[in-house]
Design an enzyme around this catalytic site. Sequence first.
Site, PDB file in Angstrom:
ATOM      1  N   LYS A  50       0.838  -1.289   0.114  1.00  0.00           N
ATOM      2  CA  LYS A  50      -0.028   0.244   0.003  1.00  0.00           C
ATOM      3  C   LYS A  50       0.702   1.287   0.023  1.00  0.00           C
ATOM      4  O   LYS A  50       0.777   2.244  -0.726  1.00  0.00           O
ATOM      5  CB  LYS A  50      -0.759  -0.066   1.232  1.00  0.00           C
ATOM      6  CG  LYS A  50      -2.207  -1.258   1.056  1.00  0.00           C
ATOM      7  CD  LYS A  50      -2.870  -1.321   2.460  1.00  0.00           C
ATOM      8  CE  LYS A  50      -4.022  -2.389   2.414  1.00  0.00           C
ATOM      9  NZ  LYS A  50      -4.701  -2.608   3.280  1.00  0.00           N
ATOM     10  N   GLN A  94      -4.589  -1.126   9.650  1.00  0.00           N
ATOM     11  CA  GLN A  94      -4.284  -2.352   9.066  1.00  0.00           C
ATOM     12  C   GLN A  94      -5.095  -3.333  10.053  1.00  0.00           C
ATOM     13  O   GLN A  94      -4.640  -3.524  11.221  1.00  0.00           O
ATOM     14  CB  GLN A  94      -3.164  -2.906   8.779  1.00  0.00           C
ATOM     15  CG  GLN A  94      -2.751  -4.269   7.983  1.00  0.00           C
ATOM     16  CD  GLN A  94      -3.310  -4.075   6.449  1.00  0.00           C
ATOM     17  OE1 GLN A  94      -3.584  -3.206   5.782  1.00  0.00           O
ATOM     18  NE2 GLN A  94      -3.953  -5.301   6.086  1.00  0.00           N
ATOM     19  N   ASP A 117     -10.692   3.227   4.116  1.00  0.00           N
ATOM     20  CA  ASP A 117     -11.053   1.945   4.211  1.00  0.00           C
ATOM     21  C   ASP A 117     -12.754   1.886   4.137  1.00  0.00           C
ATOM     22  O   ASP A 117     -13.081   0.968   3.828  1.00  0.00           O
ATOM     23  CB  ASP A 117     -10.863   1.308   5.359  1.00  0.00           C
ATOM     24  CG  ASP A 117      -9.628   0.309   5.248  1.00  0.00           C
ATOM     25  OD1 ASP A 117      -9.291  -0.245   4.193  1.00  0.00           O
ATOM     26  OD2 ASP A 117      -8.833  -0.121   6.303  1.00  0.00           O
TER      27      ASP A 117
HETATM   28  N1  GUN Z   1      -6.917  -6.506   6.360  1.00  0.00           N
HETATM   29  C1  GUN Z   1      -7.261  -7.206   5.195  1.00  0.00           C
HETATM   30  N2  GUN Z   1      -8.161  -6.498   4.459  1.00  0.00           N
HETATM   31  C2  GUN Z   1      -7.872  -5.272   4.822  1.00  0.00           C
HETATM   32  C3  GUN Z   1      -8.312  -3.886   4.182  1.00  0.00           C
HETATM   33  O1  GUN Z   1      -8.908  -3.918   3.408  1.00  0.00           O
HETATM   34  N3  GUN Z   1      -8.207  -2.822   4.977  1.00  0.00           N
HETATM   35  C4  GUN Z   1      -7.658  -3.033   6.395  1.00  0.00           C
HETATM   36  N4  GUN Z   1      -7.387  -1.665   7.193  1.00  0.00           N
HETATM   37  N5  GUN Z   1      -7.180  -4.112   6.690  1.00  0.00           N
HETATM   38  C5  GUN Z   1      -7.319  -5.262   6.041  1.00  0.00           C
END
Ligand code: GUN
Length: 280
Positions: A50, A94, A117
């Site tokens: 990311k 995350q 998100d």
């Molecule tokens: N963990 C797995 N997928 C995601 C996501 O789309 N966003 C976040 N913040 N954590 C994750």
Amino acid sequence: MSARIIDGKAVAATLRAELAARVATLPYQPGLTVILVGDDPASAVYVRSKDRAAKEAGILAQTIRMPADTAQAALLADIARLNADPAVDGILVQLPLPNHIDAQAVIAAIDPAKDVDGFHPINVGALAGGQPGLVPCTPAGVMKLLRHAGANLSGARALVLGRSAIVGRPVAALLLAADATVTIAHSRTRDLAAECRRADILIAAVGRPEMVRGDWIAEGATVIDVGINRLADGRLVGDVAYTECAARAGAITPVPGGVGPMTIACLLENTVEAAIARRG
Ligand code: GUN
């Protein structure tokens, strides 16, 4: 019929290039902060991807790494600081978080305008109510792939397999907003195969390797596989038995190279949209 392959890697690359061009025209640099608590190796890989993708798009990205024993109050204090920081347009914590931290409380502490998100209750409610807001990245990516594949959503029978807060529920809301007739199926659904066979559009998001079999697929259906499962032999497979299903589907996403790359591209898009909404 042999299905067209929906190339998520290519669609994501195009979107990322478009976003980079858009960022270059802005009089400011959109800012994204990713918070990683603990040392889950899979999360560490996602967070690095990311951060790198954001930087490549010209976004001012930073990652805050906190130890696994971080107190919830310390995490909330960091979020409050980022909420107040005008250079930060997007905040992503995350998941999963360590067990002693209440993930819902953490998500609810993020400024909804910076919730890239789309997990904050305000954004979840907006999506459920058909109102504008920040949309979760994987579901947004699924919709882009459907549109790229030329799927006719209006009036189509769409089956969403899985009811998670991160994928199943928001995908269903987006399909409904696109005028599909939506069914959500899950572990308690009776005769899953029959439900799937009725679908013009099938979205698989259950996290069970190759659960969807070829004879569950209607001839010509569009199949989007959100699953990413690592088998004991090291192979990466989706929730869909790819070869069997591709023999009947009209279009299908591969794993890897389908939905996966779209999630990060949509995170970048959310960050740019959040920046423009906040700063004009
Ligand atoms: N963990 C797995 N997928 C995601 C996501 O789309 N966003 C976040 N913040 N954590 C994750």
